[in-house]
Design a protein around this motif. Sequence first.
Motif, PDB file in Angstrom:
ATOM      1  N   GLU A   1      49.299 -38.478 -54.717  1.00 11.41           N
ATOM      2  CA  GLU A   1      47.853 -38.240 -54.794  1.00 11.41           C
ATOM      3  C   GLU A   1      47.197 -38.943 -55.977  1.00 11.41           C
ATOM      4  OE1 GLU A   1      46.053 -36.838 -52.633  1.00 11.41           O
ATOM      5  OE2 GLU A   1      47.574 -35.918 -51.353  1.00 11.41           O
ATOM      6  N   ALA A   2      47.961 -39.371 -56.964  1.00 14.58           N
ATOM      7  CA  ALA A   2      47.395 -39.939 -58.192  1.00 14.58           C
ATOM      8  C   ALA A   2      46.608 -41.216 -57.895  1.00 14.58           C
ATOM      9  CB  ALA A   2      48.514 -40.215 -59.191  1.00 14.58           C
ATOM     10  N   GLN A   3      45.475 -41.386 -58.591  1.00 14.95           N
ATOM     11  CA  GLN A   3      44.602 -42.533 -58.364  1.00 14.95           C
ATOM     12  C   GLN A   3      44.348 -43.347 -59.628  1.00 14.95           C
ATOM     13  OE1 GLN A   3      40.991 -41.332 -56.304  1.00 14.95           O
ATOM     14  NE2 GLN A   3      42.080 -39.669 -55.272  1.00 14.95           N
ATOM     15  N   GLY A   4      44.825 -42.892 -60.775  1.00 14.19           N
ATOM     16  CA  GLY A   4      44.576 -43.605 -62.019  1.00 14.19           C
ATOM     17  C   GLY A   4      45.389 -44.881 -62.139  1.00 14.19           C
ATOM     18  N   ASP A   5      44.908 -45.803 -62.977  1.00 15.60           N
ATOM     19  CA  ASP A   5      45.653 -47.038 -63.229  1.00 15.60           C
ATOM     20  C   ASP A   5      46.960 -46.749 -63.957  1.00 15.60           C
ATOM     21  OD1 ASP A   5      43.631 -48.555 -62.092  1.00 15.60           O
ATOM     22  OD2 ASP A   5      42.602 -48.856 -64.000  1.00 15.60           O
ATOM     23  N   VAL A   6      46.947 -45.731 -64.806  1.00 16.03           N
ATOM     24  CA  VAL A   6      48.141 -45.306 -65.541  1.00 16.03           C
ATOM     25  C   VAL A   6      48.395 -43.840 -65.213  1.00 16.03           C
ATOM     26  CG1 VAL A   6      49.170 -44.931 -67.821  1.00 16.03           C
ATOM     27  CG2 VAL A   6      47.771 -46.962 -67.406  1.00 16.03           C
ATOM     28  N   ILE A   7      49.635 -43.511 -64.936  1.00 17.67           N
ATOM     29  CA  ILE A   7      50.012 -42.139 -64.600  1.00 17.67           C
ATOM     30  C   ILE A   7      50.800 -41.568 -65.770  1.00 17.67           C
ATOM     31  CG2 ILE A   7      51.081 -40.638 -62.884  1.00 17.67           C
ATOM     32  CD1 ILE A   7      48.941 -42.667 -61.793  1.00 17.67           C
ATOM     33  N   ILE A   8      50.376 -40.417 -66.247  1.00 13.20           N
ATOM     34  CA  ILE A   8      51.084 -39.695 -67.312  1.00 13.20           C
ATOM     35  C   ILE A   8      51.703 -38.444 -66.702  1.00 13.20           C
ATOM     36  CG2 ILE A   8      50.912 -38.510 -69.534  1.00 13.20           C
ATOM     37  CD1 ILE A   8      50.302 -41.419 -69.838  1.00 13.20           C
ATOM     38  N   THR A   9      52.979 -38.221 -66.957  1.00 11.45           N
ATOM     39  CA  THR A   9      53.597 -36.951 -66.557  1.00 11.45           C
ATOM     40  C   THR A   9      53.931 -36.159 -67.809  1.00 11.45           C
ATOM     41  OG1 THR A   9      55.840 -37.897 -66.510  1.00 11.45           O
ATOM     42  CG2 THR A   9      54.583 -37.925 -64.458  1.00 11.45           C
ATOM     43  N   MET A  10      53.755 -34.864 -67.727  1.00 11.86           N
ATOM     44  CA  MET A  10      54.122 -33.990 -68.852  1.00 11.86           C
ATOM     45  C   MET A  10      54.418 -32.598 -68.331  1.00 11.86           C
ATOM     46  SD  MET A  10      50.468 -33.184 -70.757  1.00 11.86           S
ATOM     47  CE  MET A  10      50.853 -34.451 -71.899  1.00 11.86           C
ATOM     48  N   ASP A  11      55.204 -31.859 -69.095  1.00 11.54           N
ATOM     49  CA  ASP A  11      55.508 -30.484 -68.724  1.00 11.54           C
ATOM     50  C   ASP A  11      54.335 -29.586 -69.078  1.00 11.54           C
ATOM     51  OD1 ASP A  11      57.992 -31.250 -67.808  1.00 11.54           O
ATOM     52  OD2 ASP A  11      58.984 -30.876 -69.724  1.00 11.54           O
ATOM     53  N   ALA A  12      54.302 -28.404 -68.460  1.00 13.39           N
ATOM     54  CA  ALA A  12      53.172 -27.491 -68.622  1.00 13.39           C
ATOM     55  C   ALA A  12      53.382 -26.454 -69.713  1.00 13.39           C
ATOM     56  CB  ALA A  12      52.886 -26.778 -67.300  1.00 13.39           C
TER      57      ALA A  12
ATOM     58  N   PHE B   1      56.541 -28.527 -48.314  1.00 16.30           N
ATOM     59  CA  PHE B   1      55.402 -28.079 -47.538  1.00 16.30           C
ATOM     60  C   PHE B   1      54.353 -27.515 -48.483  1.00 16.30           C
ATOM     61  CE2 PHE B   1      59.174 -27.829 -44.949  1.00 16.30           C
ATOM     62  CZ  PHE B   1      58.781 -28.485 -43.798  1.00 16.30           C
ATOM     63  N   ILE B   2      53.136 -28.017 -48.372  1.00 15.72           N
ATOM     64  CA  ILE B   2      52.048 -27.638 -49.267  1.00 15.72           C
ATOM     65  C   ILE B   2      51.268 -26.472 -48.660  1.00 15.72           C
ATOM     66  CG2 ILE B   2      49.877 -28.415 -50.261  1.00 15.72           C
ATOM     67  CD1 ILE B   2      51.126 -31.222 -50.421  1.00 15.72           C
ATOM     68  N   LYS B   3      51.006 -25.468 -49.487  1.00  8.54           N
ATOM     69  CA  LYS B   3      50.288 -24.290 -49.026  1.00  8.54           C
ATOM     70  C   LYS B   3      48.780 -24.466 -49.209  1.00  8.54           C
ATOM     71  CE  LYS B   3      50.186 -19.241 -49.618  1.00  8.54           C
ATOM     72  NZ  LYS B   3      50.783 -18.103 -50.360  1.00  8.54           N
ATOM     73  N   GLN B   4      48.347 -24.972 -50.384  1.00  2.18           N
ATOM     74  CA  GLN B   4      46.926 -25.142 -50.671  1.00  2.18           C
ATOM     75  C   GLN B   4      46.704 -26.379 -51.520  1.00  2.18           C
ATOM     76  OE1 GLN B   4      46.679 -20.728 -51.993  1.00  2.18           O
ATOM     77  NE2 GLN B   4      44.556 -21.343 -51.681  1.00  2.18           N
ATOM     78  N   THR B   5      45.502 -26.933 -51.464  1.00  2.00           N
ATOM     79  CA  THR B   5      45.114 -28.033 -52.353  1.00  2.00           C
ATOM     80  C   THR B   5      43.723 -27.749 -52.902  1.00  2.00           C
ATOM     81  OG1 THR B   5      44.119 -29.347 -50.576  1.00  2.00           O
ATOM     82  CG2 THR B   5      46.472 -29.689 -51.020  1.00  2.00           C
ATOM     83  N   LEU B   6      43.424 -28.416 -54.017  1.00  2.00           N
ATOM     84  CA  LEU B   6      42.112 -28.279 -54.638  1.00  2.00           C
ATOM     85  C   LEU B   6      41.565 -29.670 -55.003  1.00  2.00           C
ATOM     86  CD1 LEU B   6      42.797 -25.347 -57.131  1.00  2.00           C
ATOM     87  CD2 LEU B   6      41.399 -25.214 -55.065  1.00  2.00           C
ATOM     88  N   ASN B   7      40.329 -29.947 -54.609  1.00  2.00           N
ATOM     89  CA  ASN B   7      39.622 -31.160 -55.004  1.00  2.00           C
ATOM     90  C   ASN B   7      40.323 -32.447 -54.607  1.00  2.00           C
ATOM     91  OD1 ASN B   7      37.689 -29.536 -56.163  1.00  2.00           O
ATOM     92  ND2 ASN B   7      38.414 -29.804 -58.258  1.00  2.00           N
ATOM     93  N   LEU B   8      41.160 -32.393 -53.576  1.00  2.00           N
ATOM     94  CA  LEU B   8      41.819 -33.604 -53.101  1.00  2.00           C
ATOM     95  C   LEU B   8      41.068 -34.151 -51.909  1.00  2.00           C
ATOM     96  CD1 LEU B   8      45.593 -32.563 -53.194  1.00  2.00           C
ATOM     97  CD2 LEU B   8      44.309 -33.794 -54.919  1.00  2.00           C
ATOM     98  N   LYS B   9      41.007 -35.478 -51.836  1.00  2.00           N
ATOM     99  CA  LYS B   9      40.312 -36.094 -50.718  1.00  2.00           C
ATOM    100  C   LYS B   9      41.147 -36.000 -49.448  1.00  2.00           C
ATOM    101  CE  LYS B   9      37.769 -39.372 -53.592  1.00  2.00           C
ATOM    102  NZ  LYS B   9      37.512 -40.796 -53.877  1.00  2.00           N
TER     103      LYS B   9
END
Length: 316
Positions: free
Chosen positions: A82-93, A308-316
């Motif tokens: 789903e990511a759309q940025g030119d650079v993707i950052i991953t980090m833990d929560a 399997f995805i249950k819900q999404t938010l603000n995704l196109k």
Amino acid sequence: MDLSVVIPLLNEQDSLTELHDWIVRVMKSNHFSYEILFIDDGSTDKSWDTITQLSAKDPNVKGIRFLKNFGKSQALHAGFDEAQGDVIITMDADLQDSPDEIPELYQMIKQEGFDLVSGWKKKRYDSVIAKNLPSKLFNWAARKTSGVKLHDFNCGLKAYNIDVVKNIDVNGEMHRYIPVLSKNAGFTNIGEKVVQHQARKYGETKFGIDRFIHGFLDLITIWFLSRFARRPMHLFGALGVIMFTIGFAFSAYLGIDKLYFNPFGRLITQRPQFYIALATMIIGTQFFVAGFLGELILRNRPDKQRYFIKQTLNLK
């Protein structure tokens, strides 16, 4: 869009608001356009409620909620998709990764041309016995096996060029080996940055001895896949030919010895060498057949949904 921040999480409700606010401060101070993707990997606490509240007040927050716990690799796969940025950052929560590292990681991708930059938690606040020593051993084995010279494969704080995340397949529990997957896909400009590691502020660590064991099993898998995933016959076929040749040579020796040198001695079937030769030829045949079946499976492999995805938010 400049940046996509992908954050997989499991039962981290207490840290999410603080993490979100921290990321927003960094983004605004550096004038980045951005999105924050929270991937809820089947949390049983109120993490999704918190993500829902954050998305309601901040349109840059997007969320994906799995139906159940499918694992960190699947969460990252969904975020990368789903990511759309030119650079993707991953980090833990869990707030152990500092968002203050994001601007420099971004520059290393955009200005210095790295395909991937992995964080290195040089100074850690984890238990020495429970996590530090196993991590050092694991990282040493991963370097030797993969040829990727990183100090900290397990660090969740990484930066990627968008081309990398759109062209690698993170499955199983291979999130530890994303740099190796990237290298195998042809993205070889891999860098490393010393990053700040912070003590866990909320909740408990998800690390256990099972993850340590799984890590080494996955290391064997990634070693095999990196070399023979596209050509299993090269491994199994070669082993099969070698084993069968050894067994056949043993059998030939026994036959020649019986016919010309010891015609009135013991029957061939009474000699233990006969059963060694027979077993070796059978094993060699099985190896060869395994390689052949691997080639057939590889060429007829159907694509399967891994989560399997249950819900999404603000995704196109």
